[in-house]
Scaffold this motif. Structure first.
Motif, PDB file in Angstrom:
ATOM      1  N   LEU A 154      -0.228   5.397   7.252  1.00 42.30           N
ATOM      2  CA  LEU A 154       0.920   4.987   8.063  1.00 42.30           C
ATOM      3  C   LEU A 154       0.948   5.702   9.402  1.00 42.30           C
ATOM      4  O   LEU A 154       1.141   5.083  10.451  1.00 42.30           O
ATOM      5  CB  LEU A 154       2.226   5.312   7.326  1.00 42.30           C
ATOM      6  CG  LEU A 154       2.647   4.339   6.249  1.00 42.30           C
ATOM      7  CD1 LEU A 154       3.860   4.881   5.522  1.00 42.30           C
ATOM      8  CD2 LEU A 154       2.975   2.999   6.884  1.00 42.30           C
ATOM      9  N   LEU A 203      -6.238  -3.002  -2.181  1.00 43.90           N
ATOM     10  CA  LEU A 203      -4.933  -3.174  -2.797  1.00 43.90           C
ATOM     11  C   LEU A 203      -5.007  -3.236  -4.316  1.00 43.90           C
ATOM     12  O   LEU A 203      -4.145  -2.703  -5.008  1.00 43.90           O
ATOM     13  CB  LEU A 203      -4.239  -4.423  -2.242  1.00 43.90           C
ATOM     14  CG  LEU A 203      -3.802  -4.310  -0.787  1.00 43.90           C
ATOM     15  CD1 LEU A 203      -3.248  -5.627  -0.285  1.00 43.90           C
ATOM     16  CD2 LEU A 203      -2.783  -3.203  -0.590  1.00 43.90           C
ATOM     17  N   THR A 208      -0.495  10.055  -1.821  1.00 35.78           N
ATOM     18  CA  THR A 208      -0.122  10.336  -0.428  1.00 35.78           C
ATOM     19  C   THR A 208      -1.102   9.840   0.637  1.00 35.78           C
ATOM     20  O   THR A 208      -0.875  10.072   1.818  1.00 35.78           O
ATOM     21  CB  THR A 208       0.076  11.850  -0.230  1.00 35.78           C
ATOM     22  OG1 THR A 208      -1.019  12.520  -0.832  1.00 35.78           O
ATOM     23  CG2 THR A 208       1.361  12.323  -0.854  1.00 35.78           C
ATOM     24  N   THR A 209      -2.185   9.163   0.218  1.00 36.46           N
ATOM     25  CA  THR A 209      -3.071   8.584   1.241  1.00 36.46           C
ATOM     26  C   THR A 209      -2.278   7.650   2.160  1.00 36.46           C
ATOM     27  O   THR A 209      -2.531   7.589   3.364  1.00 36.46           O
ATOM     28  CB  THR A 209      -4.223   7.806   0.576  1.00 36.46           C
ATOM     29  OG1 THR A 209      -5.010   8.730  -0.162  1.00 36.46           O
ATOM     30  CG2 THR A 209      -5.099   7.113   1.600  1.00 36.46           C
ATOM     31  N   SER A 210      -1.302   6.943   1.579  1.00 34.72           N
ATOM     32  CA  SER A 210      -0.485   6.008   2.361  1.00 34.72           C
ATOM     33  C   SER A 210       0.174   6.693   3.548  1.00 34.72           C
ATOM     34  O   SER A 210       0.333   6.090   4.604  1.00 34.72           O
ATOM     35  CB  SER A 210       0.624   5.409   1.503  1.00 34.72           C
ATOM     36  OG  SER A 210       0.160   5.135   0.231  1.00 34.72           O
ATOM     37  N   PHE A 211       0.572   7.934   3.359  1.00 35.97           N
ATOM     38  CA  PHE A 211       1.223   8.662   4.453  1.00 35.97           C
ATOM     39  C   PHE A 211       0.264   8.787   5.633  1.00 35.97           C
ATOM     40  O   PHE A 211       0.620   8.522   6.778  1.00 35.97           O
ATOM     41  CB  PHE A 211       1.681  10.046   3.978  1.00 35.97           C
ATOM     42  CG  PHE A 211       2.164  10.933   5.097  1.00 35.97           C
ATOM     43  CD1 PHE A 211       3.409  10.726   5.666  1.00 35.97           C
ATOM     44  CD2 PHE A 211       1.368  11.952   5.587  1.00 35.97           C
ATOM     45  CE1 PHE A 211       3.852  11.522   6.705  1.00 35.97           C
ATOM     46  CE2 PHE A 211       1.803  12.759   6.629  1.00 35.97           C
ATOM     47  CZ  PHE A 211       3.042  12.537   7.177  1.00 35.97           C
ATOM     48  N   PHE A 242       0.824  -1.208   0.000  1.00 39.24           N
ATOM     49  CA  PHE A 242       0.000   0.000   0.000  1.00 39.24           C
ATOM     50  C   PHE A 242       0.864   1.267   0.000  1.00 39.24           C
ATOM     51  O   PHE A 242       0.442   2.328  -0.426  1.00 39.24           O
ATOM     52  CB  PHE A 242      -0.902  -0.024   1.243  1.00 39.24           C
ATOM     53  CG  PHE A 242      -1.938   1.046   1.268  1.00 39.24           C
ATOM     54  CD1 PHE A 242      -2.987   1.034   0.361  1.00 39.24           C
ATOM     55  CD2 PHE A 242      -1.884   2.076   2.195  1.00 39.24           C
ATOM     56  CE1 PHE A 242      -3.953   2.021   0.369  1.00 39.24           C
ATOM     57  CE2 PHE A 242      -2.848   3.064   2.215  1.00 39.24           C
ATOM     58  CZ  PHE A 242      -3.885   3.039   1.302  1.00 39.24           C
ATOM     59  N   MET A 243       2.093   1.115   0.453  1.00 46.37           N
ATOM     60  CA  MET A 243       2.964   2.279   0.630  1.00 46.37           C
ATOM     61  C   MET A 243       3.664   2.735  -0.644  1.00 46.37           C
ATOM     62  O   MET A 243       4.210   3.829  -0.699  1.00 46.37           O
ATOM     63  CB  MET A 243       4.026   1.899   1.649  1.00 46.37           C
ATOM     64  CG  MET A 243       4.485   3.014   2.505  1.00 46.37           C
ATOM     65  SD  MET A 243       5.545   2.331   3.766  1.00 46.37           S
ATOM     66  CE  MET A 243       6.923   1.801   2.791  1.00 46.37           C
ATOM     67  N   TYR A 265      -5.482   0.149  -5.496  1.00 46.25           N
ATOM     68  CA  TYR A 265      -4.287   0.953  -5.294  1.00 46.25           C
ATOM     69  C   TYR A 265      -3.145   0.547  -6.202  1.00 46.25           C
ATOM     70  O   TYR A 265      -2.330   1.365  -6.596  1.00 46.25           O
ATOM     71  CB  TYR A 265      -3.861   0.841  -3.815  1.00 46.25           C
ATOM     72  CG  TYR A 265      -3.635   2.187  -3.249  1.00 46.25           C
ATOM     73  CD1 TYR A 265      -4.712   3.042  -3.049  1.00 46.25           C
ATOM     74  CD2 TYR A 265      -2.360   2.640  -2.965  1.00 46.25           C
ATOM     75  CE1 TYR A 265      -4.515   4.308  -2.572  1.00 46.25           C
ATOM     76  CE2 TYR A 265      -2.161   3.912  -2.486  1.00 46.25           C
ATOM     77  CZ  TYR A 265      -3.236   4.738  -2.291  1.00 46.25           C
ATOM     78  OH  TYR A 265      -3.032   5.996  -1.848  1.00 46.25           O
TER      79      TYR A 265
END
Lengths: 296, 279
Positions: free
Chosen positions: A176, B23, A170-173, A107-108, B26
């Motif tokens: 996290l 996922l 940047t949703t991953s940020f 996801f990152m 994404y």
């Protein structure tokens, strides 16, 4: 001993301080002072002091007002959608526990992609005639033809469309940071609430989110600042069009500086933009961060 | 794990399903970019678009790398990022150490200043820097662009390294001093080895900040020192809309850093969540 300690510390800090003074503070001062001059776009051309003239021009111009509004809307779209989606995914990871570690990594990955690449990629996904997104929507039966939604060429929705890659990137940020915060929510508090039969929405809004407050503040402030400064990701998709519907302040200032050849006016606009940014960030920091409050 | 974890049962199956959906959603955009980069140039812009290539080919990669300026730009990107990372660490590590160890008033001002730097729109620093670089005789050079990129990564490095130094017990240095080493030796031989993981994280972030940066590169380079993001952007103007080549170059530019992330994800997560969360 004390004095030498202090001198030692100063000697270690000095190089970095001098660097930032020379290459950030000094250019910034020149930029702000340029706002008070009428400057010819030719290097070494004449400069004429015009006081607040450029600022008056900026505030009076429809282009500037529109760009300021679009910057606020763009930032709001990005941060709101990111936060909602990012929180949902963070809760999903927390609910699945340590088994989800591998998926967190997957996801990152967008965080490492250059904004320019993200912009190009989404433009390719959304483009009118051969964009895959509309084709997939058509196959799913949501659209009856692929030209039903012109993501990037309809001025009414283009500002929303250009925000999509930024959200994707940047949703991953947010996920996290919130996930890390969730790890620190005391388990017994959650257990106690569960035993008392508290439903999940209540648990989320009454217990979890208030506990995450400092973490949420950091995530929102960092992302808000970055979204308000977005430049390349928008430029590469639409260059500010159609009909200026995606011209945010950073694009307008760049265009005023280069293509329109008015460095003085661009500097005045940039100064207003910078001050606005600092004020909003300061208010946000004091309002939601509660400085001096304990971090979770 | 805490009480948020869902135990066994149908609920957990639904959650796994949701995760897979997230996922796929994404992963798809970048997956599609990769797939497109292996299509023939005509397939890349076929109407209606197909997800899978009808025939797999490296034509886009060959064409993209063969274009004038593409290979030098890749070399410039690496050079600029490495140089900028070196500047950031050389300046940022000592400063961060002094700020955390000695808590000088100047140190606190510094941290605030570093935070403010993050809010400054790039153009407000970039536009005047054009003039500065010209005066220094380094306009359109890798070193000039690396200096500009360091203005972004240095505050970040100080911020990150400060948190890593916070975690080092003072007793370590005290012990070293008792053994007769001076402050610099204690820093070099005792403290730095302890924070080597932190140094790696900081280096990665400094590298990435430069690698992905666009506006400074646009303002400060023209021909010689141009980096790949600028070349990617120019694909649309210089060569019409060369989607095939653009996807190939974008993939080429992004895949190495994505792989780097996957390899070092533990460190990177630590770096990203530092400062936001005190674990």
């Amino acid at each position: 001993m004390r004095l030498t300690d202090r001198r030692f510390a100063l000697a270690l800090i000095a190089p970095a301080a001098l660097f930032l003074a020379a290459f950030v503070a000094w250019p910034l001062l020149r930029f702000v002072s340029n706002g008070f001059y009428q400057i010819s776009p030719i290097a070494g051309g004449p400069r004429r002091f015009v006081g607040f003239g450029n600022f008056a021009t900026a505030f009076g111009s429809a282009a500037f007002q529109g760009a300021a509004l679009r910057t606020i809307v763009y930032t709001a779209i990005v941060v709101a959608l990111e936060f909602t989606f990012g929180l949902a995914v963070a809760l999903l990871f927390a609910a699945l526990g340590s088994r989800s570690a591998v998926f967190r990594t997957v996801f990152m990955y967008p965080l490492m992609v250059a904004p320019v690449v993200a912009g190009i990629l989404w433009r390719f996904l959304l483009i009118d005639n051969f964009g895959i997104l509309n084709e997939l929507l058509r196959r799913a039966g949501l659209l009856h033809s692929t030209d039903q939604i012109s993501w990037l060429s309809n001025p009414k929705i283009a500002l929303f469309s250009v925000a999509l890659p930024d959200i994707w990137l940047t949703t991953s940020f947010i996920t996290l940071v919130l996930f890390a915060g969730l790890q620190n929510v005391p388990g017994d508090v959650i257990e106690a609430a569960r035993i008392d039969g508290v439903r999940f929405p209540t648990l989320l809004f009454r217990i979890i989110l208030p506990l995450l407050r400092p973490v949420i503040a950091v995530a929102l402030i960092v992302r808000g600042i970055d979204a308000a400064r977005a430049f390349d990701i928008i430029l590469i998709q639409t260059s500010g069009g159609p009909q200026d519907s995606t011209t945010t302040l950073s694009l307008l200032i760049y265009r005023t500086m280069t293509r329109n050849g008015d460095p003085g006016l661009a500097s005045a606009m940039g100064t207003v933009y910078l001050i606005g940014m600092l004020v909003v960030a300061a208010v946000a920091i004091f309002a939601i961060w509660r400085p001096g409050g304990d971090q979770a | 794990m805490n009480g948020l974890e869902t135990r066994r049962g149908p609920k957990r199956v639904i959650l796994w399903g949701a995760l897979v959906a997230v996922l796929v959603l994404y992963g798809f955009p970048f997956g599609y970019l990769l797939l497109t980069s292996f299509k023939t140039p005509l397939d890349a812009i076929a109407v209606p678009p197909q997800v899978l290539p009808s025939q797999w080919t490296l034509a886009n990669y060959v064409a993209a790398l063969g274009k004038e300026g593409v290979v030098p730009a890749l070399i410039n990107s690496v050079g600029t990022a490495v140089l900028s990372t070196a500047f950031s660490l050389a300046l940022g590590v000592p400063a961060a150490y002094a700020i955390t160890r000695y808590r000088t008033p100047s140190g606190r001002i510094f941290v605030v200043a570093a935070l403010v730097t993050r809010m400054v729109p790039t153009i407000a620093v970039g536009a005047p820097l054009v003039e500065t670089m010209r005066r220094l005789g380094i306009s359109d050079t890798t070193i000039g662009l690396a200096i500009a990129h360091t203005t972004i990564s240095l505050p970040l490095s100080i911020w990150l390294m400060s948190s890593f130094f916070e975690a080092v017990p003072v007793e370590l240095e005290e012990a070293a001093k008792v053994d007769g080493s001076d402050r610099l030796q204690a820093l070099r031989h005792v403290v730095l080895p302890v924070v080597s993981g932190g140094l790696a994280v900081t280096a990665i972030f400094a590298f990435l900040a430069s690698w992905n940066e666009f506006l400074f590169a646009l303002l400060l380079t023209s021909v010689r020192a141009q980096t790949t993001p600028i070349v990617i952007a120019n694909f649309q103007t210089q060569f019409g809309l060369d989607w095939g080549g653009m996807t190939a170059l974008s993939a080429l530019y992004s895949v190495p850093v994505i792989l780097l992330t996957l390899a070092l994800q533990r460190h990177i997560v630590a770096g990203l969540t530092l400062g936001a969360v005190k674990g």
